[in-house]
Write a protein that holds these residues in place. Structure first.
Motif: not given
Length: 126
Positions: A22, A72, A75-77
Motif C-alpha cells: 500500500t 488496484d 486503492k493505491n495498492t
C-alpha cells in the motif's frame, strides 16, 4: 512515496500467500510497481513488475506460472499472489515504485528503482 508491504509469513511448501503493498503520499497511477526479493548474503533480485496501467507484466523465470502480480490504482495498492511456494522462494520481499515515462514501462534493475518499501519476510518450509 511511502510503501508498506504486508502479508508475509511462514507457509509449507506447496502453499500460498498473498503480499500487499500500500502506498501513501502520492497516487500511484503514474508509477510502475514491482516486487524484489533478497536472501541474506545474496543480491536482491527482481521478482515481478507491473506497468502503471497494469497492462504490461514481467516475471522472473523462476516464478512464472506460480506468482501473479496485480494492482488496484483506486486503492493505491499492489498485490503478489504466490502459489505452489517452494523453499527457494524464502526471502525478504520488497515492493517498489518508479515513475513511469511511458505506458509499458516495467523496470527490472535495482538502479532504476527510486522507491522501496520495507521488506516482509516469506518463509517456506519443506
Amino acid at each position: 512515496v511511502q510503501l508498506q508491504a504486508s502479508g508475509g509469513g511462514l507457509v509449507q511448501a506447496g502453499g500460498s500467500l498473498r503480499l500487499s503493498c500500500t502506498a501513501s503520499g502520492r497516487t500511484l497511477s503514474g508509477y510502475a510497481m514491482g516486487w524484489f526479493r533478497q536472501v541474506e548474503g545474496q543480491e536482491r533480485e527482481f521478482v515481478a513488475g507491473i506497468s502503471r496501467g497494469g497492462d504490461t507484466i514481467r516475471y522472473v523465470d523462476s516464478v512464472k506460472g506460480r506468482f501473479t502480480i496485480s494492482r488496484d490504482n483506486a486503492k493505491n495498492t499492489m498485490y503478489l499472489q504466490m502459489s505452489s511456494l517452494k523453499p527457494d522462494d524464502t526471502a525478504v520481499y520488497y515492493c517498489t515504485a518508479e515513475f513511469s515515462p511511458r505506458r509499458d514501462y516495467v523496470p527490472r534493475r535495482r538502479s532504476d528503482i527510486r522507491y522501496w518499501g520495507k521488506g516482509t519476510q516469506v518463509t517456506v518450509s519443506s
